[in-house]
Each structure stands twice: as C-alpha cells, then as structure tokens.
Enzyme design. Structure first.
Site, PDB file in Angstrom:
ATOM      1  N   THR A   1      28.275 112.844  19.151  1.00 56.24           N
ATOM      2  CA  THR A   1      27.293 111.785  19.360  1.00 56.24           C
ATOM      3  C   THR A   1      27.677 110.573  18.529  1.00 56.24           C
ATOM      4  OG1 THR A   1      24.982 111.065  19.085  1.00 56.24           O
ATOM      5  CG2 THR A   1      25.748 112.754  17.571  1.00 56.24           C
TER       6      THR A   1
ATOM      7  N   ASP B   1      25.576 108.534  17.605  1.00 58.90           N
ATOM      8  CA  ASP B   1      24.418 108.294  16.736  1.00 58.90           C
ATOM      9  C   ASP B   1      24.562 108.935  15.364  1.00 58.90           C
ATOM     10  OD1 ASP B   1      22.963 106.783  18.633  1.00 58.90           O
ATOM     11  OD2 ASP B   1      22.311 108.618  19.624  1.00 58.90           O
TER      12      ASP B   1
ATOM     13  N   MET C   1      23.072 100.511  19.298  1.00 60.77           N
ATOM     14  CA  MET C   1      22.317 101.719  19.623  1.00 60.77           C
ATOM     15  C   MET C   1      21.793 102.391  18.353  1.00 60.77           C
ATOM     16  SD  MET C   1      24.466 103.395  22.775  1.00 60.77           S
ATOM     17  CE  MET C   1      24.411 102.649  24.415  1.00 60.77           C
ATOM     18  N   GLY C   2      20.842 103.292  18.556  1.00 59.35           N
ATOM     19  CA  GLY C   2      20.228 104.003  17.432  1.00 59.35           C
ATOM     20  C   GLY C   2      18.726 104.028  17.606  1.00 59.35           C
TER      21      GLY C   2
ATOM     22  N   GLU D   1      18.461  99.184  18.046  1.00 58.17           N
ATOM     23  CA  GLU D   1      17.527  99.155  19.177  1.00 58.17           C
ATOM     24  C   GLU D   1      16.212  99.850  18.829  1.00 58.17           C
ATOM     25  OE1 GLU D   1      19.212 101.349  22.438  1.00 58.17           O
ATOM     26  OE2 GLU D   1      19.371 103.209  21.282  1.00 58.17           O
TER      27      GLU D   1
ATOM     28  N   LEU E   1      29.691  99.275  25.411  1.00 62.95           N
ATOM     29  CA  LEU E   1      30.959  98.870  24.811  1.00 62.95           C
ATOM     30  C   LEU E   1      31.231  99.612  23.510  1.00 62.95           C
ATOM     31  CD1 LEU E   1      30.741  95.001  25.359  1.00 62.95           C
ATOM     32  CD2 LEU E   1      31.869  96.700  26.806  1.00 62.95           C
TER      33      LEU E   1
ATOM     34  N   ARG F   1      30.411 102.613  22.655  1.00 62.90           N
ATOM     35  CA  ARG F   1      30.727 104.036  22.779  1.00 62.90           C
ATOM     36  C   ARG F   1      31.930 104.304  23.681  1.00 62.90           C
ATOM     37  NH1 ARG F   1      25.389 106.108  26.141  1.00 62.90           N
ATOM     38  NH2 ARG F   1      26.354 106.228  28.199  1.00 62.90           N
TER      39      ARG F   1
END
Length: 421
Positions: free
Chosen positions: A142, A144, A190-191, A247, A299, A301
């Site tokens: 992941t 994350d 992201m997150g 995010e 982009l 990931r």
C-alpha cells in the site's frame, strides 16, 4: 497425492512496485516444482476467484514474468471488493474454497492491505472447517504505509520519492514566478486517515525556509485561523508558500475539509478529493493571493520511472518470502519488513501473524509531526529518508519506458454455476 497449485491476487489500489511482488511469487514458485504446481492469478483480484476467472501464469514466458519487475499498475487486475463477515455472507467464502478445490489450489497469496490480510485469515480459518485446508500467506502492499507491525509497506517508498521530487521541482517553478505572479501552490496527496505520503513530501525541505512550508496532515485537525496566518507569514518572509495537503485533512469536529457524500466502494468509503481547491479558495478569500494547485492522484502511485530502488527490492523480497514461508509449512502469516538500522540503512524480512495485521491502521506517530502541526520532525526524516534511496529505472524505448505485456490466458472453468458479485 497431486501437487497443489497456487492462487495469487492483487487487491486494492495498485502501486509502482506491486508487480515486482507478483514477479517474485511466480519466479520463486517455479523453483519449487515438487511442492507448487502452477500459479494462477486472479483476474481483477479476488473477483477472479469468485467468478472462477483464473489466469494461468505458466502460459507466460520467463521474460514476460521478469518484465513485471519494472512494470507499474496491477498486471493481472485488482479490485476494491470487501468480503463480508462469515455471518453476513458465508457463501462468498465457501465459493472461494469451492473454486480452489475444483482447481486443486492449496496456496493462497494475497497481495494487499489490512482488509486483504483479514480476508486471507478468514479463508485460512474456513478452509480448515470445510476439510480442505489452504495455506494462506499475506504480501504487504500500500502506498498509504498504514499496515501494522511491518516497518513500512512496499509501494510507499516509490510514491514518497515521487512526491518529494515533485514538490521540490514545483517549488522551483513557484519561486521563479512569485514576484508578480503565483504566490501559493498547493499539492493534494492521497491519505484518507494516515499522513505518511504528505509527510514524505516534507523530505524536499533540507533547511529552514525550504518548501514545503506547510503540510496538512489527517492526524492533526486543521485550525483555519492558524493555517491562514502561517500562509501570510510565509509569503511575507519567503515571497511564496508551498503547501502539501492530505486528501483526508479534517477539522477538529472530525469532518473532512473536502469530501462528497458519494460512497465509492464496498468498504463504505466516501469519495475524497478537492482539498487543494478548498484550501486555495480559503486563502484567496482571506489574503487575495494568486494560487495554483495540483492533485497527484494516480500519478503518485504509478510513477515507476522514478521508483525507489529500496522499494523495488523490498517489494520483490516480500513476494519471494511469501512463497518460502508457504513451502516451509507456515500459514496465516504475512511477510514483513524489519528495520535493523537507519544509518547505514539495513533491513531484513520477517513474518507476522495475519491476525496482528488484519483491519489495523497505522497512523503517523505524533513524534513525527512538529510542534505547530505543519511539518515533520528530524525523527520522521530519519525514518523516511532511507525508503526513497536509490533509483531503479525501467528500460526505455524511443524515449518511453518499456513495460510488460502479458497474454493472460484464462484457465478452463470447472464449476457449472456462476457467482454474482
């Protein structure tokens, strides 16, 4: 007794290096022909098992499988599909066991996050009850970086490197134009609940005053007045302000700074996004500064062109270890990464019980976030920096990277009934 085959599936959001783990599983399994027959891959993740859509990886050449090592995305297809609990839908789990039994599958390698580890654990438990035991091994993945127990998660290092580099490059652009043009730049990353990716962008700053000047983490509630004051102070002192925002940024009452009411998957997640324009609008109204923003989105990931060498090596290592754990008789475990030292950076591969990982979420420790809540500490930097070390470029052709192209031949179905998902 016939040799059992293996089933491998990719789950959830893919990464720049998840296929390196796939490559490792297939290449390693081929070295144990007396214990593992063929490796079948799920077409679109776990859905491939439920629909009995199994890709026969033995139909792929050694060269094609080797090329997965440098290919982003999910080569066999992934999905966001959450299997319910036994009580809610035992039929789904029974379907998996029936498909595995029909195709003589005795090994299940699940490459995903904490929900995936929960699924692997449940399959292991139910298969025992049904009298057809399956060896279930989790493979961490992941961007994350929120899996428990393992030091870090394959996929994160490359996304972190991309974000740190992008922040550094964009900051040079803004600095060049800030005198009479853009004063504020916001990059949304992201997150949903964990700020690891936002923190990684902070590696771009080497000394005081370097961008990013402000990082907005999900772990620290956004104080609007404090945030706007810091933006103004930064522009006054530096001439411009670079902001990285997760995010999943939230206010003190727990509400997201920006989120829609749309539920996007079977996990019940709401569509996030829009933090960057929300913050820019806030800044424009208060200070009138001209702004630009960018949303890293997919982009971050999929950036295999600038992958971290450490990340690529670790992604392959956890896939290889998963097969080795299986053939030595281990079950219901996940291969993990153990940090042995920071300087020099040393790591090794270990194992953890799936029940220690399943459904747990590792957030940023508060010691990684500085006192004002808008930056990373030296302790955080010491943790992050080794994970973005080194470059492992894919081969290029006519100026563009060359990635794997698979045939993805499906195995003939053996069950007469279909299964709706």
């Amino acid at each position: 007794m016939s040799i059992k085959h293996a089933f491998y599936a990719q789950s959830g959001g893919v990464t720049a290096v998840i296929n390196a783990s796939a490559c490792a599983v297939i290449e390693t399994a081929r070295r144990y022909p007396d214990q593992i027959g063929k490796v079948y891959a799920g077409h679109n993740g776990i859905l491939g098992a439920l629909r009995e859509e199994l890709i026969d990886t033995s139909q792929e050449s050694h060269e094609a499988i080797g090329a997965l090592h440098r290919t982003p995305g999910g080569a066999f297809g992934s999905c966001r599909y959450k299997l319910k609990s036994f009580e809610e839908s035992e039929a789904e789990y029974r379907r998996l066991i029936e498909v595995f039994q029909a195709h003589n599958i005795g090994y299940f390698f699940y490459n995903g996050g904490n929900d995936s580890m929960d699924t692997a654990l449940k399959v292991s438990q139910l298969s025992e009850k049904m009298g057809y035991p399956i060896t279930c091994i989790g493979i961490p993945k992941t961007i994350d970086n929120d899996l428990a127990v393992t030091d870090n998660c394959p996929g994160f290092g490359s996304a972190a490197k991309y974000l740190a580099v992008s922040t550094k490059e964009a900051s040079h652009d803004i600095a060049s134009m800030c005198d009479n043009s853009t004063k504020v730049f916001v990059m949304e990353v992201m997150g949903r609940h964990a700020g690891w990716l936002a923190a990684a962008a902070g590696l771009a700053a080497r000394q005081n005053g370097d961008p990013p000047h402000i990082i907005v983490f999900p772990e620290t509630p956004l104080n609007k007045e404090k945030f706007l004051a810091k933006v103004k102070k930064t522009v006054d002192e530096e001439g411009y302000c670079v902001i990285v925002a997760s995010e999943g940024a939230k206010y003190a009452d727990g509400s997201f700074v920006s989120a829609s009411t749309t539920v996007i998957d079977s996990f019940g997640h709401h569509q996030l996004g829009g933090v960057a324009p929300a913050l820019c609008t806030m800044i424009k109204r208060e200070h009138g500064f001209k702004y630009h923003y960018a949303v890293a989105d997919y982009l971050q990931r999929s950036a295999r062109h600038i992958a971290s060498r450490v990340d690529v090596e670790q992604a392959y290592a956890v896939g290889k270890a998963a097969v080795e754990l299986a053939v030595t008789g281990k079950n219901a475990v996940m291969s993990s990464i153990i940090r042995e030292s920071n300087a020099p950076y040393r790591w090794s591969i270990g194992e953890v019980q799936l029940e220690e990982v399943a459904n747990y979420e590792k957030k940023m420790p508060m010691e990684f976030i500085d006192d004002d809540g808008f930056g990373i500490t030296s302790v955080c930097r010491e943790y992050l920096e080794p994970l973005i070390e080194g470059e492992e470029y894919p081969p290029y052709l006519n100026g563009l990277p060359r990635f794997a192209k698979l045939k993805k031949v499906l195995v003939e179905k053996k069950l007469n009934d279909s299964f709706d998902v």
